[in-house]
Motif scaffolding. Structure first.
Motif, short mmCIF file in Angstrom:
data_model
loop_
_atom_site.label_atom_id
_atom_site.label_comp_id
_atom_site.label_asym_id
_atom_site.label_seq_id
_atom_site.Cartn_x
_atom_site.Cartn_y
_atom_site.Cartn_z
N ARG A 107 23.77 28.03 31.28
CA ARG A 107 24.49 29.24 31.66
C ARG A 107 24.22 30.32 30.64
O ARG A 107 24.36 30.09 29.44
CB ARG A 107 26.00 29.00 31.74
CG ARG A 107 26.74 30.20 32.32
CD ARG A 107 28.25 30.08 32.18
NE ARG A 107 28.69 30.46 30.84
CZ ARG A 107 29.95 30.77 30.53
NH1 ARG A 107 30.89 30.73 31.45
NH2 ARG A 107 30.26 31.10 29.30
N MET A 108 23.79 31.48 31.12
CA MET A 108 23.58 32.64 30.26
C MET A 108 24.55 33.72 30.73
O MET A 108 24.44 34.20 31.86
CB MET A 108 22.14 33.12 30.34
CG MET A 108 21.13 32.08 29.89
SD MET A 108 19.41 32.59 30.10
CE MET A 108 18.57 31.09 29.60
N ARG A 109 25.48 34.06 29.89
CA ARG A 109 26.58 34.94 30.29
C ARG A 109 26.10 36.38 30.43
O ARG A 109 25.36 36.90 29.59
CB ARG A 109 27.72 34.87 29.30
CG ARG A 109 28.99 35.54 29.80
CD ARG A 109 30.18 35.18 28.94
NE ARG A 109 31.41 35.74 29.49
CZ ARG A 109 32.14 35.17 30.41
NH1 ARG A 109 31.76 34.01 30.89
NH2 ARG A 109 33.24 35.72 30.87
N GLY A 110 26.54 37.04 31.50
CA GLY A 110 26.18 38.42 31.74
C GLY A 110 26.97 39.39 30.90
O GLY A 110 27.96 39.01 30.25
N ARG A 111 26.55 40.63 30.94
CA ARG A 111 27.20 41.66 30.12
C ARG A 111 28.48 42.18 30.77
O ARG A 111 29.39 42.64 30.09
CB ARG A 111 26.24 42.81 29.88
CG ARG A 111 24.98 42.38 29.12
CD ARG A 111 24.08 43.57 28.81
NE ARG A 111 22.85 43.14 28.16
CZ ARG A 111 21.90 43.97 27.76
NH1 ARG A 111 22.04 45.27 27.95
NH2 ARG A 111 20.81 43.50 27.18
N ALA A 112 28.56 42.15 32.10
CA ALA A 112 29.74 42.65 32.78
C ALA A 112 30.89 41.66 32.66
O ALA A 112 30.68 40.45 32.51
CB ALA A 112 29.44 42.91 34.26
N SER A 113 32.10 42.17 32.71
CA SER A 113 33.28 41.32 32.62
C SER A 113 33.60 40.75 33.99
O SER A 113 34.34 41.33 34.78
CB SER A 113 34.47 42.14 32.09
OG SER A 113 35.63 41.33 32.02
N VAL A 114 33.00 39.60 34.29
CA VAL A 114 33.20 38.92 35.57
C VAL A 114 33.74 37.53 35.28
O VAL A 114 33.20 36.82 34.43
CB VAL A 114 31.87 38.82 36.36
CG1 VAL A 114 32.07 38.07 37.66
CG2 VAL A 114 31.30 40.21 36.61
N PRO A 115 34.80 37.11 35.98
CA PRO A 115 35.36 35.78 35.71
C PRO A 115 34.39 34.67 36.11
O PRO A 115 33.94 34.61 37.26
CB PRO A 115 36.62 35.74 36.57
CG PRO A 115 36.40 36.78 37.62
CD PRO A 115 35.57 37.85 36.99
N VAL A 116 34.03 33.83 35.15
CA VAL A 116 33.11 32.71 35.39
C VAL A 116 33.77 31.45 34.84
O VAL A 116 34.11 31.40 33.65
CB VAL A 116 31.74 32.94 34.71
CG1 VAL A 116 30.83 31.75 34.95
CG2 VAL A 116 31.10 34.22 35.24
N VAL A 117 33.93 30.43 35.67
CA VAL A 117 34.64 29.23 35.23
C VAL A 117 33.70 28.12 34.78
O VAL A 117 34.14 27.15 34.18
CB VAL A 117 35.55 28.69 36.36
CG1 VAL A 117 36.61 29.71 36.72
CG2 VAL A 117 34.73 28.33 37.60
N SER A 118 32.41 28.26 35.05
CA SER A 118 31.47 27.21 34.68
C SER A 118 31.19 27.23 33.18
O SER A 118 31.27 28.26 32.52
CB SER A 118 30.15 27.41 35.43
OG SER A 118 29.56 28.63 35.04
N THR A 119 30.85 26.05 32.67
CA THR A 119 30.34 25.91 31.30
C THR A 119 29.18 24.94 31.34
O THR A 119 29.04 24.16 32.30
CB THR A 119 31.42 25.37 30.34
OG1 THR A 119 31.90 24.11 30.82
CG2 THR A 119 32.59 26.34 30.23
N VAL A 120 28.34 24.97 30.34
CA VAL A 120 27.22 24.02 30.27
C VAL A 120 27.78 22.60 30.19
O VAL A 120 28.61 22.30 29.35
CB VAL A 120 26.32 24.33 29.07
CG1 VAL A 120 25.24 23.25 28.94
CG2 VAL A 120 25.67 25.70 29.22
N GLY A 121 27.34 21.76 31.10
CA GLY A 121 27.81 20.39 31.14
C GLY A 121 28.98 20.16 32.07
O GLY A 121 29.37 19.01 32.30
N SER A 122 29.55 21.23 32.63
CA SER A 122 30.69 21.06 33.52
C SER A 122 30.23 20.80 34.95
O SER A 122 29.09 21.09 35.32
CB SER A 122 31.58 22.30 33.49
OG SER A 122 30.93 23.42 34.07
N THR A 123 31.12 20.23 35.75
CA THR A 123 30.87 20.04 37.17
C THR A 123 31.91 20.81 37.96
O THR A 123 33.07 20.91 37.54
CB THR A 123 30.92 18.55 37.57
OG1 THR A 123 32.18 17.99 37.18
CG2 THR A 123 29.80 17.78 36.91
N LEU A 124 31.49 21.34 39.12
CA LEU A 124 32.38 22.10 39.99
C LEU A 124 32.11 21.69 41.44
O LEU A 124 31.07 21.09 41.74
CB LEU A 124 32.15 23.60 39.81
CG LEU A 124 32.61 24.24 38.50
CD1 LEU A 124 32.20 25.70 38.43
CD2 LEU A 124 34.11 24.10 38.30
#
Length: 250
Positions: free
Chosen positions: A120-137
């Protein structure tokens, strides 16, 4: 799980695996008592094995006293042939997508009936993102998940369609509606979501193919797809083709 009644004759390895398996998407932090209960081990046995796992880096004890999965397991997991090779090939391409779109960029694979995030490479805009590296959804509420679900075996699709949970008010929970979406994903070559995983976030994703098999998905998360969908889709398609070509030559 039931109380601490360990299986007679269980090996040390099976007990260690039971402890590690006690952690899942809904049980990321556990107290020692919870570990023992979920692993069906006596408290004393669980305490001894947990301390050894902490010493080895497989578990981490947090300041408040509970336990979480340690870095060692993630590092070892990345040595799996598919995931390790995929991340090495995809990383520079994903950096290009990130630089071009300035959005949050994901690389994901299917893990059973869920989607596992490898990068996951986080964007510059403030957008809610729940994922993390290694997580499952859940697959049905994420862009990369819908791509992988659309290309998953029939039994996986059937299981997922049979247990559609609502994450937000906009999550698709009607099997017939999602089945139609999956048909479009296969036909159009991309998937979208709109506030289905988190409010205020939309996603767009495409498959990464190797020998016509979707081995991964890459996607972006943005505030809205109304204006930039063509540009984002073009960037993802170019990236996916580049990753696919490199995977096919390895």
């Amino acid at each position: 799980m039931a109380g601490n009644t360990s299986t007679p004759g269980a090996s040390v390895a099976s007990r260690v695996l039971a402890i590690l398996a006690a952690f899942d998407e809904h049980h990321r932090q556990l107290t020692l008592s919870e570990v023992a209960d979920r692993a069906r081990l006596p408290l004393a046995t669980a305490h001894r094995l947990v301390q050894e796992l902490v010493a080895g880096g497989a578990l981490t004890r947090r300041p408040q006293g509970d336990y979480v999965i340690g870095r060692l397991l993630w590092d070892v997991g990345l040595l799996a042939p598919v995931e390790a090779g995929l991340r090495r090939v995809a990383e520079p391409v994903l950096h290009d997508v990130h630089a071009t779109t300035r959005a949050t960029v994901h690389l994901a694979v299917r893990d059973g009936d869920q989607v596992l995030y490898l990068e996951r490479m986080r964007g510059r805009a403030s957008v809610p993102v729940v994922s993390t590296v290694g997580s499952t959804l859940p697959m049905h509420s994420t862009g990369v998940g819908k791509v992988l679900l659309a290309h998953a075996p029939a039994d996986v699709q059937q299981r997922v369609l049979g247990q559609l949970t609502r994450v937000t008010p906009y999550t698709i929970t009607q099997p017939s509606v999602l089945a139609e979406q999956l048909d479009r994903v296969r036909n159009d070559g991309y998937a979208t979501t709109s506030e289905e995983m988190s409010l205020g976030a939309a996603s767009l994703a495409v498959p990464v193919l190797r020998d016509d098999e979707a081995v991964a998905a890459i996607g972006v998360v943005v505030a809205s797809l109304r204006r930039d969908r063509p540009r984002l889709l073009a960037a993802l398609q170019v990236a996916a083709r580049g990753i696919s070509r490199q995977l096919s030559t390895r």
